[in-house]
Structures are given as C-alpha cells and as structure tokens.
Design a protein around this motif. Structure first.
Motif: not given
Length: 105
Positions: A46-59, A70-75, A78-86
């Motif tokens: 969880p450094e410099r947004g790398r985990a968030n980027d990987e979450v988006s790619e995996l989803l 696929v976008r992380v919109v909150s969190g 945090s480990r608890d996130k909200l993603v928005e999917i079009d």
C-alpha cells in the motif's frame, strides 16, 4: 462490515461496490464475500497508490471491462474501499465476481 446491505447503484449503468482489500499478499485474487463487501487480495504494497491500481486492474480483468471503467472512489488509504464500475448491473457484477477467481501469477 457484517451488514447485509446490497451494493449501491450510483446512476444508470454505474455500480458501486464495497471492498475489503488485503495488500502484500502472495497473489492477487478475488477471495469472496465478507459481509456486504467483496474481499480482495493484492500483491502490491500500500505505497504510492500501487495497491489501489492493482485493485482496479484485478477488478477490470475479473469483470471483463476496460480498466477505465473501474475507479476507486473512496478509501484510497484504507483497506475498506468503495469502487465505481461503469457498464454493468449490480447482478452482473456480482455474478462475474462470484465466478471470477482471477489471479495475477
């Protein structure tokens, strides 16, 4: 996180899903449901947004969508996130996540 709430639909064609993310895992994967959230593991720290980027790619890969949908919109920190999917309904997103135990080798 133990409630039984369904994911919220933000607007037509856009779905919001709650996630519980474990960074620094051996492999990246969709683990399954955890209350009203989906549990994911990602290899990135969880450094410099790398985990968030990987979450988006995996989803995106698991849901068979372009990464831009696929976008992380909150969190973000945090480990608890909200993603928005079009481009999907709630039901279709749930079905694809349930059957899509997609890993990054």
């Amino acid at each position: 996180m133990q409630s039984t709430r369904q994911p919220a639909v933000a607007s037509r064609g856009t779905v919001r899903l709650r996630l519980r993310v474990s960074p620094g895992a051996r492999r990246s994967e969709v683990v399954g449901r955890l209350g009203d959230a989906w549990k994911l593991r990602v290899r990135s720290a969880p450094e410099r947004g790398r985990a968030n980027d990987e979450v988006s790619e995996l989803l995106a890969r698991t849901l068979r969508l372009p990464a831009r949908d696929v976008r992380v919109v909150s969190g973000h920190a945090s480990r608890d996130k909200l993603v928005e999917i079009d481009g999907l309904t709630v039901g279709e997103a749930e079905r694809r996540l349930s059957s899509g135990k997609d890993d990054i080798a």
